[in-house]
Design an enzyme around this catalytic site. Structure first.
Site, PDB file in Angstrom:
ATOM      1  N   TYR A  46       0.848  -1.200   0.000  1.00  0.00           N
ATOM      2  CA  TYR A  46       0.000   0.000   0.000  1.00  0.00           C
ATOM      3  C   TYR A  46       0.877   1.241   0.000  1.00  0.00           C
ATOM      4  CZ  TYR A  46      -3.696  -3.162   1.757  1.00  0.00           C
ATOM      5  OH  TYR A  46      -4.594  -4.190   1.926  1.00  0.00           O
TER       6      TYR A  46
ATOM      7  N   HIS B 153      -6.401   1.695  -1.404  1.00  0.00           N
ATOM      8  CA  HIS B 153      -6.329   0.278  -1.752  1.00  0.00           C
ATOM      9  C   HIS B 153      -4.889  -0.087  -2.086  1.00  0.00           C
ATOM     10  CE1 HIS B 153     -10.701  -0.413  -1.983  1.00  0.00           C
ATOM     11  NE2 HIS B 153     -10.781   0.815  -2.483  1.00  0.00           N
TER      12      HIS B 153
ATOM     13  N   LYS C  95      -4.680  -4.813  -9.173  1.00  0.00           N
ATOM     14  CA  LYS C  95      -3.336  -4.695  -8.629  1.00  0.00           C
ATOM     15  C   LYS C  95      -2.313  -5.016  -9.726  1.00  0.00           C
ATOM     16  CE  LYS C  95      -5.029  -6.337  -4.191  1.00  0.00           C
ATOM     17  NZ  LYS C  95      -5.621  -5.053  -3.909  1.00  0.00           N
TER      18      LYS C  95
END
Length: 243
Positions: free
Chosen positions: A148, A156, A193
């Site tokens: 993070y 997020h 991600k």
């Protein structure tokens, strides 16, 4: 891919309280209180007061444990988190089952005995933490860590992290098969991600002592699915359909 903020005002709150400052405060508080951790299997337990509880939560180290003891709060640290506070920040003393303080060498050997890839997992953890990334377990995503940019309450995670090292039998099978790489990249894409691969080079040094960490080097690589729409020329079709 930039940070994905959680709600209005999250960015301002995160920038007003940088992680480097919080970790520095945590380090100072742990030293002043002479805090110590207790080895418990693959974790380290730390008894904390209200101030330390707040700092550990803000610095994203460990997780609180609910117990029947009303006058004492416990935090459970992972091996990487505990070794970082003990060895790298020198602000936490760790005690073994025999109630004796573990020195760095003994602690290193203990953690290697519990986790064969600890030298690599810790080097990856250290690499990211020194860059002021918040590092959490990536088990739920099938990776080693998630990273993070700021506190998880505000943003997020941006990266799903895997560490690799050539020539180590414990890691040699990772992403060797194309289907494994494909599945991992697809999974990372589905949860927004970027896959970050940390290739750890031992440079000929073994892991017999924590001093090897200074000799290990890391090469960062990000892997993402190719989106053809991002690579096409901006071609406009005339109204009559003829180019």
């Amino acid at each position: 891919m930039g940070p994905r903020w959680k709600g209005k005002g999250a960015e301002a709150k995160a920038l007003a309280d940088p992680m480097s400052k919080i970790v520095s405060q945590l380090q100072s508080s742990l030293i002043q209180t002479e805090a110590h951790g207790l080895l418990s299997g693959c974790n380290v337990l730390v008894a904390v007061d209200v101030e330390l509880t707040d700092l550990l939560n803000r610095a994203c180290f460990g997780r609180p444990i609910v117990t029947a003891e009303k006058d004492k709060q416990w935090f459970q640290l992972s091996m990487e988190e505990a070794f970082y506070l003990c060895y790298s920040l020198k602000c936490l003393r760790i005690v073994g089952e025999e109630h004796c303080t573990k020195n760095n060498e003994d602690l290193w050997q203990y953690m290697k005995s519990k986790k064969a890839v600890f030298p690599y997992s810790y080097k990856a953890f250290l690499h990211l933490r020194l860059k002021n990334w918040v590092v959490r377990s990536g088990l739920q995503y099938g990776v080693d860590f998630v990273a993070y940019r700021h506190h998880p309450a505000f943003v997020h995670s941006e990266y799903a992290v895997l560490f690799l090292s050539e020539g180590d039998d414990n890691l040699s099978g990772r992403l060797r098969v194309w289907s494994d790489l494909h599945c991992t990249v697809r999974l990372c894409g589905s949860v927004a991600k970027t896959l970050l691969i940390l290739n750890i080079n031992r440079n000929g040094h073994d892991a017999s002592s924590p001093s090897c960490l200074e000799q290990y080097t890391i090469e960062e690589r990000t892997i993402a699915r190719w989106n053809p729409e991002q690579c096409r020329e901006d071609q406009k079709i005339p109204e009559n359909g003829i180019k």
